[in-house]
Design a protein around this motif. Structure first.
Motif, PDB file in Angstrom:
ATOM      1  N   THR A 173     -15.161 -53.854  90.709  1.00  0.00           N
ATOM      2  CA  THR A 173     -13.942 -53.034  90.488  1.00  0.00           C
ATOM      3  C   THR A 173     -14.160 -52.207  89.369  1.00  0.00           C
ATOM      4  N   PHE A 174     -14.921 -52.490  88.432  1.00  0.00           N
ATOM      5  CA  PHE A 174     -15.078 -51.596  87.382  1.00  0.00           C
ATOM      6  C   PHE A 174     -15.863 -50.225  87.545  1.00  0.00           C
ATOM      7  N   ASP A 175     -16.441 -50.202  88.912  1.00  0.00           N
ATOM      8  CA  ASP A 175     -16.937 -48.760  89.046  1.00  0.00           C
ATOM      9  C   ASP A 175     -16.026 -47.710  89.382  1.00  0.00           C
ATOM     10  N   TYR A 176     -15.143 -47.375  88.384  1.00  0.00           N
ATOM     11  CA  TYR A 176     -14.211 -46.425  88.407  1.00  0.00           C
ATOM     12  C   TYR A 176     -14.802 -45.043  87.862  1.00  0.00           C
ATOM     13  N   TYR A 177     -14.004 -44.101  88.027  1.00  0.00           N
ATOM     14  CA  TYR A 177     -14.535 -42.578  87.847  1.00  0.00           C
ATOM     15  C   TYR A 177     -14.414 -42.229  86.321  1.00  0.00           C
ATOM     16  N   PRO A 215     -12.040 -43.094  97.798  1.00  0.00           N
ATOM     17  CA  PRO A 215     -10.580 -44.070  97.628  1.00  0.00           C
ATOM     18  C   PRO A 215     -10.403 -45.276  97.438  1.00  0.00           C
ATOM     19  N   GLU A 216     -11.504 -46.138  98.111  1.00  0.00           N
ATOM     20  CA  GLU A 216     -11.412 -47.431  97.895  1.00  0.00           C
ATOM     21  C   GLU A 216     -11.700 -47.915  96.531  1.00  0.00           C
ATOM     22  N   ARG A 217     -12.597 -47.204  95.850  1.00  0.00           N
ATOM     23  CA  ARG A 217     -13.085 -47.592  94.474  1.00  0.00           C
ATOM     24  C   ARG A 217     -11.935 -46.962  93.565  1.00  0.00           C
ATOM     25  N   TRP A 218     -11.344 -45.841  93.793  1.00  0.00           N
ATOM     26  CA  TRP A 218     -10.390 -45.369  92.926  1.00  0.00           C
ATOM     27  C   TRP A 218      -8.980 -46.150  92.917  1.00  0.00           C
ATOM     28  N   ASN A 219      -8.680 -46.792  94.142  1.00  0.00           N
ATOM     29  CA  ASN A 219      -7.450 -47.434  94.284  1.00  0.00           C
ATOM     30  C   ASN A 219      -7.797 -49.057  93.777  1.00  0.00           C
ATOM     31  N   GLY A 220      -9.121 -49.370  93.841  1.00  0.00           N
ATOM     32  CA  GLY A 220      -9.262 -50.874  93.499  1.00  0.00           C
ATOM     33  C   GLY A 220      -9.033 -50.893  92.001  1.00  0.00           C
ATOM     34  N   PHE A 221      -9.317 -50.145  91.241  1.00  0.00           N
ATOM     35  CA  PHE A 221      -9.620 -50.364  89.839  1.00  0.00           C
ATOM     36  C   PHE A 221      -8.218 -50.071  89.336  1.00  0.00           C
ATOM     37  N   TYR A 222      -7.143 -49.462  89.947  1.00  0.00           N
ATOM     38  CA  TYR A 222      -5.714 -49.204  89.801  1.00  0.00           C
ATOM     39  C   TYR A 222      -4.896 -50.357  90.020  1.00  0.00           C
ATOM     40  N   LEU A 232      -1.708 -54.317  82.930  1.00  0.00           N
ATOM     41  CA  LEU A 232      -2.247 -53.405  81.801  1.00  0.00           C
ATOM     42  C   LEU A 232      -1.732 -52.115  81.982  1.00  0.00           C
ATOM     43  N   VAL A 233      -0.690 -51.796  82.829  1.00  0.00           N
ATOM     44  CA  VAL A 233      -0.109 -50.666  83.115  1.00  0.00           C
ATOM     45  C   VAL A 233       1.248 -51.137  83.254  1.00  0.00           C
ATOM     46  N   GLU A 234       2.429 -49.918  83.119  1.00  0.00           N
ATOM     47  CA  GLU A 234       4.022 -50.171  82.997  1.00  0.00           C
ATOM     48  C   GLU A 234       4.326 -50.570  84.478  1.00  0.00           C
ATOM     49  N   LYS A 235       3.557 -49.918  85.476  1.00  0.00           N
ATOM     50  CA  LYS A 235       4.145 -50.501  86.703  1.00  0.00           C
ATOM     51  C   LYS A 235       2.847 -50.166  87.499  1.00  0.00           C
ATOM     52  N   VAL A 236       2.852 -50.823  88.719  1.00  0.00           N
ATOM     53  CA  VAL A 236       1.987 -50.657  89.660  1.00  0.00           C
ATOM     54  C   VAL A 236       1.548 -49.041  90.295  1.00  0.00           C
ATOM     55  N   ILE A 237       0.761 -48.692  90.087  1.00  0.00           N
ATOM     56  CA  ILE A 237       0.136 -47.381  90.720  1.00  0.00           C
ATOM     57  C   ILE A 237      -0.109 -47.298  92.013  1.00  0.00           C
ATOM     58  N   PRO A 238       0.890 -46.419  92.833  1.00  0.00           N
ATOM     59  CA  PRO A 238       0.634 -46.488  94.220  1.00  0.00           C
ATOM     60  C   PRO A 238      -0.787 -45.879  94.606  1.00  0.00           C
ATOM     61  N   GLU A 239      -1.327 -46.326  96.061  1.00  0.00           N
ATOM     62  CA  GLU A 239      -2.533 -46.137  96.382  1.00  0.00           C
ATOM     63  C   GLU A 239      -2.541 -44.679  96.353  1.00  0.00           C
ATOM     64  N   ASN A 240      -3.812 -44.156  96.120  1.00  0.00           N
ATOM     65  CA  ASN A 240      -4.058 -42.658  96.426  1.00  0.00           C
ATOM     66  C   ASN A 240      -3.338 -41.728  95.574  1.00  0.00           C
ATOM     67  N   THR A 241      -2.841 -42.250  94.299  1.00  0.00           N
ATOM     68  CA  THR A 241      -2.304 -41.553  93.310  1.00  0.00           C
ATOM     69  C   THR A 241      -3.221 -40.859  92.323  1.00  0.00           C
ATOM     70  N   GLY A 242      -3.177 -39.797  92.215  1.00  0.00           N
ATOM     71  CA  GLY A 242      -3.693 -39.039  90.885  1.00  0.00           C
ATOM     72  C   GLY A 242      -5.152 -38.425  91.350  1.00  0.00           C
TER      73      GLY A 242
END
Length: 332
Positions: A217-221, A299-306, A314-324
């Motif tokens: 999960t920590f293999d983010y970008y 996308p799987e790795r990006w979304n997995g970390f968020y 660890l964030v104010e609210k859940v970040i929707p998939e494929n955001t950012g």
């Protein structure tokens, strides 16, 4: 995450740079679109592809005049969001708070500079810190970031360790190998391509573990190239041309790392030449790694970390998939 907190500067002209759309002329008389690109901090080998693209005329081939600047007191994200720069460099973990906010800044990641997260924990060799549990009863230089500490706690718990037994000290370190050698700290979070290679060059024996190897999960970008959303919407073809030239620059750095290092050193002669060459050779295998092409974001790795950040509050609210992020401006 940043390994160094350096005092950064930028010429005041950054704030009066004209927006993309005004033109200059190259020797042939063709109009060039002006682009401002803001770095995340001082020039280093994460940025080499950009300097190659500028030095070798790849941007000009695409009809672009690109100025690469350093950030002032504002972050690259703020400068890109405000339109003072069209593109810049950030990191997925740093961007998380923005996408979890009620009014996120209008910025999108359009390319991955490195395909995998090369950050990890560096410590003096042979002291048992080559695994997370070994951090118990030792000093760790922290940025005091909740995400940073939650990641360390995660890998320590999985290894049977207790994060509360780690002594946290402020990270005001500039020279990581020297700090380890002089025992200013027992462990430091660094990116191997710079901090780890610097230890090799300084002949400081180290142990190292990658966070991505302990939890996928920590293999983010990190880092990523970001762009202003309004610019992307109004200048789709220009954005594609910019990324095509940038991609060509990084592809050159992959195949010709030493010549690419020369382009970086020409733009930033203050850098340690030996370290730049060593870092460039190491990063040549990391820019694209196992991806189908440079820059693509999974996308799987990006979304997995968020998702992990949201699940652990660890964030104010859940970040929707494929955001950012988007791969739409990369061309084959």
């Amino acid at each position: 995450m940043k390994t160094k907190r350096l005092a950064l500067f930028v010429l005041s002209s950054l704030f009066v740079l004209t927006a993309c759309g005004q033109s200059a002329s190259n020797p042939s008389g063709e109009a060039l679109e002006k682009i401002t690109f803001v770095l995340d901090w001082t020039p280093n080998t994460n940025h080499t592809g950009l300097y190659v693209a500028k030095e070798k005329g790849y941007f000009e081939e695409q009809g672009l005049e690109v100025e690469i600047v350093q950030p002032s007191e504002d972050s690259a994200s703020m400068l890109v969001a405000s339109g003072k720069a069209q593109f810049g460099i950030s990191a997925q973990d740093s961007l998380a708070a923005n996408y979890a906010s009620e009014k996120p800044l209008p910025i999108t990641s359009v390319a991955a500079v490195l395909q995998h997260n090369t950050s990890g924990m560096m410590s003096r060799k042979g002291e048992g810190l080559n695994r997370p549990k070994g951090l118990e009863d030792t000093t760790y230089a922290t940025w005091d970031s909740p995400v940073e500490q939650a990641m360390i706690e995660n890998v320590m718990t999985k290894d049977g360790g207790d994060f509360t037994k780690v002594k946290l000290i402020p990270n005001n370190i500039v020279d990581e190998p020297l700090a380890l050698k002089e025992k200013q700290a027992d462990s430091i979070w660094v990116f191997y391509g710079w901090g780890g290679v610097a230890a090799e060059q300084a002949e400081v024996p180290i142990d190292y573990f990658y966070f991505k190897d302990l939890n996928p999960t920590f293999d983010y970008y990190t880092p990523v190239i970001i762009a202003n959303d309004n610019f992307l919407a109004d200048n789709e073809e220009v954005a594609k041309k910019f990324l095509q030239a940038t991609k060509k620059g990084y592809e050159f750095a992959i195949t010709s790392p030493e010549e690419a290092a020369d382009a970086l050193l020409k733009a930033a002669p203050e850098l340690d030449k030996t370290l730049v060459y060593a870092s460039q050779n190491w990063l040549a295998d990391q820019y694209q790694a196992d991806a189908t092409q440079w820059g693509v974001i999974d996308p799987e790795r990006w979304n997995g970390f968020y998702s992990w950040l949201g699940e652990n509050q660890l964030v104010e609210k859940v970040i929707p998939e494929n955001t950012g992020f988007t791969n739409d401006y990369l061309t084959e």
